[in-house]
Design an enzyme around this catalytic site. Structure first.
Site, PDB file in Angstrom:
ATOM      1  N   HIS A 307       2.628   3.046   7.681  1.00 23.06           N
ATOM      2  CA  HIS A 307       3.298   2.414   6.534  1.00 23.06           C
ATOM      3  C   HIS A 307       4.806   2.663   6.522  1.00 23.06           C
ATOM      4  O   HIS A 307       5.401   2.867   5.472  1.00 23.06           O
ATOM      5  CB  HIS A 307       2.691   2.918   5.214  1.00 23.06           C
ATOM      6  CG  HIS A 307       1.280   2.439   4.997  1.00 23.06           C
ATOM      7  ND1 HIS A 307       0.981   1.215   4.454  1.00 23.06           N
ATOM      8  CD2 HIS A 307       0.087   3.027   5.271  1.00 23.06           C
ATOM      9  CE1 HIS A 307      -0.340   1.070   4.385  1.00 23.06           C
ATOM     10  NE2 HIS A 307      -0.900   2.152   4.882  1.00 23.06           N
ATOM     11  N   ASP A 374      -2.031   7.938   4.679  1.00 20.11           N
ATOM     12  CA  ASP A 374      -3.223   7.077   4.666  1.00 20.11           C
ATOM     13  C   ASP A 374      -3.155   6.061   5.807  1.00 20.11           C
ATOM     14  O   ASP A 374      -2.084   5.735   6.311  1.00 20.11           O
ATOM     15  CB  ASP A 374      -3.343   6.330   3.326  1.00 20.11           C
ATOM     16  CG  ASP A 374      -2.119   5.466   3.031  1.00 20.11           C
ATOM     17  OD1 ASP A 374      -1.002   5.870   3.422  1.00 20.11           O
ATOM     18  OD2 ASP A 374      -2.272   4.394   2.436  1.00 20.11           O
ATOM     19  N   GLU A 375      -4.332   5.580   6.184  1.00 19.31           N
ATOM     20  CA  GLU A 375      -4.469   4.433   7.088  1.00 19.31           C
ATOM     21  C   GLU A 375      -3.615   4.529   8.347  1.00 19.31           C
ATOM     22  O   GLU A 375      -2.977   3.551   8.743  1.00 19.31           O
ATOM     23  CB  GLU A 375      -4.126   3.128   6.332  1.00 19.31           C
ATOM     24  CG  GLU A 375      -5.037   2.864   5.167  1.00 19.31           C
ATOM     25  CD  GLU A 375      -4.714   1.551   4.441  1.00 19.31           C
ATOM     26  OE1 GLU A 375      -5.663   0.876   4.039  1.00 19.31           O
ATOM     27  OE2 GLU A 375      -3.527   1.216   4.279  1.00 19.31           O
ATOM     28  N   VAL A 376      -3.577   5.689   8.951  1.00 16.73           N
ATOM     29  CA  VAL A 376      -2.867   5.799  10.234  1.00 16.73           C
ATOM     30  C   VAL A 376      -3.795   5.236  11.316  1.00 16.73           C
ATOM     31  O   VAL A 376      -4.926   5.697  11.458  1.00 16.73           O
ATOM     32  CB  VAL A 376      -2.511   7.261  10.556  1.00 16.73           C
ATOM     33  CG1 VAL A 376      -1.831   7.345  11.913  1.00 16.73           C
ATOM     34  CG2 VAL A 376      -1.614   7.836   9.461  1.00 16.73           C
TER      35      VAL A 376
END
Ligand SMILES: *[C@@H]1O[C@H](CO)[C@@H](O)[C@H](O)[C@H]1NC(C)=O
Ligand SMILES: *[C@@H]1O[C@H](CO)[C@@H](O)[C@H](O)[C@H]1NC(C)=O
Ligand SMILES: *[C@@H]1O[C@H](CO)[C@@H](O)[C@H](O)[C@H]1NC(C)=O
Ligand SMILES: *[C@@H]1O[C@H](CO)[C@@H](O)[C@H](O)[C@H]1NC(C)=O
Ligand SMILES: *[C@@H]1O[C@H](CO)[C@@H](O)[C@H](O)[C@H]1NC(C)=O
Ligand SMILES: *[C@@H]1O[C@H](CO)[C@@H](O)[C@H](O)[C@H]1NC(C)=O
Length: 605
Positions: A307, A374-376
């Protein structure tokens, strides 16, 4: 909770007060409040009296005709009073502002409660009104040092409120923030009369109240869409009015970097959507101060290492897998892809400079700093020239090193790190004992986090993601669009207030570990939310979340909270928010709220 209701028609009243106090007893005597009544506050030693006139200091630009100007002048007033950028408000300043704010709420931001009475209701007659004679505010203990920026559990937000039938009011608490919460409750006892003036129909009142959870927040994403400081202040006002105490600002993401970092100016100059859609260092200090003034801690999140593609607009050499197209979905959750390189000294130098600049400006106003995580997507590192691998065995030690270096610098700046759950549960990192882990994916995750001995924040996306159910924001090529019809998003349907209200942050957590759940947050991801609809996207569903976090998911009999008890109060809270200039949505039509229990399916027999 006990109700003393002397006349059955009063059952139509919504009984005020959101979130619900721990104990709340009231009668049905009408008392009026005059604008001249002073709030006597026995603060740090001496008793001080406040009347409306005393707030000239907040009102130095008053144009008394215009509502909007009044609000603006108050905010300019606090800016003027603020000791430039570096100091949080004292407990005294918080109480002063809260008294000012309570008076403004009762006398200028109130509403006539016709929607909560039958059609032929007549308002009580102001002619024979008994007036409240005294309001005394008393702090029983000195504030802890970090009153404006506490770690969870270190400030006692409990308060007691007493309103006698003769018109004597007393609000007592163990801290300034407790007084703030008590004053908020006080305002909710009063209604506007259509002939002018404010009254409560509920005297005598006895309330004793304390929050169930110490971390009660809203997370607003200001990267996908930009929100002006005014929008954020309005959101913080509403949040504080719901007795929430954390405003989590997800301030950067792949799509834009709106936060000015003076020593790295191109980050926002190039990374913001437009050079003027930026939170300057002054804006940022003002926002943090304004939050603290209302007993709200602003928690800043710079999400990483995923992100972060907006960094590539100013520092392309730091980002891997930048804007991979067209099969972006292999490398990230949302376009544009991009992740900080994982084995790069240039990235480490950048991080050091970023934190050196930002953290000292956070420290005066918060105990926390959120580093995301998050969401790596591991495939992004196939494109990372410092690693060229998506093998967890290769990546995991590098990720550990990355987090360790960030958290060391955050601790050195006097702050406590917060991370998203994936760092612990998916990357299996070893995190310091102090680190708070924020969960979003499941209740099982909350149980796993506390099972590993970490403090947790709940906020399961199936209940507390406020963005869900609006449909996809991606477009689909005609060749595949049929497959995606009717274009729902991954977390559809829309999470209505009853669903948000049914969520128990402790749902999956064994009793022995419940103390590790500090509370939670409702999340407002902003792909399809901007200043035009943000109020109605957050409110009143955020209020439903606020009550769960303040009052607990179970009532005092250990049962799930009843929608039938909550709905009229929530409708009333919605009217109060609207009166404060917050565009909160209705949850029922007046027909329902005027009649009490007619809009109901299923009866307890
Ligand atoms: C007014 O309301 C009361 C109670 O709700 C009801 O009994 C009465 O019939 C109503 N009167 C009129 C004129 O509608
Ligand atoms: C805060 O005060 C309440 C009473 O209102 C008390 O029960 C509680 O233990 C106190 N909490 C802390 C953290 O001191
Ligand atoms: C203050 O805290 C004490 C315990 O620490 C508690 O007994 C008392 O009720 C609290 N007072 C208020 C007003 O919350
Ligand atoms: C990380 O970078 C160093 C220095 O460039 C290099 O020696 C090492 O092999 C790299 N590690 C991985 C896993 O690629
Ligand atoms: C973390 O542990 C889980 C479960 O043992 C495993 O599936 C996952 O691959 C591990 N992740 C890493 C980065 O090693
Ligand atoms: C109470 O709510 C939980 C969800 O938090 C649900 O699983 C449970 O079935 C509800 N209990 C009753 C008695 O409705």
């Amino acid at each position: 909770m006990k109700f003393y209701l002397l006349f059955p028609y009063l059952a139509y009243l919504a009984l005020a007060i959101w979130p619900l106090p721990t104990t709340y007893e009231h009668g049905d005597t009408v008392l009026w409040l005059s604008e001249d009544t002073s709030f006597d506050w026995a603060g740090a030693g001496d008793v001080r009296s406040f009347t409306v006139q005393d707030f000239n200091d907040f009102n130095f630009r008053t144009k008394s005709n215009a509502h909007a100007n009044k609000q603006e002048s108050a905010q300019d007033g606090y800016r003027r009073r603020r000791k430039r950028d570096v100091e949080a408000p004292s407990g005294d300043e918080m109480i002063e502002y809260a008294i000012y704010s309570a008076k403004r709420t009762i006398f200028t931001k109130n509403f006539v409660p016709w929607k909560f009475h039958p059609r032929n209701w007549t308002e009580s007659d102001p002619a024979d009104g008994v007036y409240i004679s005294s309001i005394s505010i008393e702090m029983l203990e000195d504030d802890p040092e970090d009153i404006a920026k506490p770690l969870a559990g270190t400030v006692n937000e409990s308060y007691k409120l007493e309103l006698t039938e003769d018109g004597d009011v007393s609000i007592t608490a163990n801290s300034s923030v407790g007084i703030l919460r008590g004053l908020t409750t006080f305002t909710q006892l009063f209604y506007q009369h259509s002939a002018g003036g404010a009254y409560t129909p509920l005297a005598p009142v006895t309330i004793s109240d304390a929050p169930r959870f110490s971390h009660r927040g809203i997370n607003l994403d200001v990267s996908r869409n930009y929100f002006s400081p005014k929008d954020l202040e309005r959101t913080m006002d509403a949040l504080a009015y719901n007795k929430m105490n954390r405003f989590h600002l997800h301030v950067t993401d792949g799509q834009s970097w709106p936060l000015e970092i003076p020593s790295l100016p191109s980050l926002s100059q190039k990374g913001a959507y437009r050079p003027d859609l930026v939170y300057t260092a002054d804006n940022f200090a003002d926002l943090q101060y304004y939050a603290a003034l209302q007993g709200v801690e602003l928690i800043t999140e710079i999400d990483m290492p995923g992100h972060t593609s907006s960094i590539a607009l100013s520092y392309p050499e730091l980002i891997a897998a930048y804007n991979v197209q067209p099969d972006w979905d292999t490398y990230c959750a949302e376009p544009p892809c991009g992740t900080l390189k994982l084995n790069s000294t240039a990235v480490y130098d950048f991080l050091e400079a970023l934190w050196d600049d930002l953290l000292p400006r956070v420290y005066p106003f918060s105990a926390y700093f959120h580093t995301g995580g998050d969401e790596v997507n591991k495939h992004a590192y196939e494109e990372d020239d410092t690693v060229e691998s998506s093998d967890y065995a290769v990546l995991q030690p590098l990720m550990q090193k990355f987090i360790d270096r960030n958290h060391e610098q955050i601790r050195a700046a006097g702050l406590t790190p917060i991370v998203w759950e994936e760092m612990l549960l998916e990357w299996n990192l070893t995190l310091g004992e102090d680190v708070i882990v924020q969960s979003w994916r499941s209740d099982k995750a909350v149980a796993q986090i506390v099972g590993k001995g970490h403090k947790a924040l709940a906020g399961n996306y199936q209940y507390w993601y406020l963005d869900c159910g609006k449909g996809q924001w991606l477009n689909f090529d005609p060749s595949v669009s049929g497959q995606y019809w009717p274009y729902q998003d991954y977390c559809a349907p829309f999470h209505n207030w009853r669903l948000a209200y049914s969520y128990d942050p402790l749902g999956s957590v064994p009793e022995s570990a419940q103390h590790l759940v500090l509370g939670g947050e409702a999340h407002m991801w902003a792909e399809q939310t901007d200043p035009v609809n943000v109020d109605r996207m957050i409110w009143p569903r955020g209020s439903a979340v606020a009550e769960i976090l303040w009052s607990g998911a179970k009532d005092d009999q250990g049962r799930n909270r009843s929608q039938i008890d909550a709905a009229p109060r929530l409708s009333e809270m919605r009217e109060r928010l609207v009166a404060r200039g917050v565009g909160a949505e209705p949850i029922q039509m007046p027909y329902c709220t005027m009649q009490g229990t007619v809009c109901q399916l299923g009866y307890h027999r």
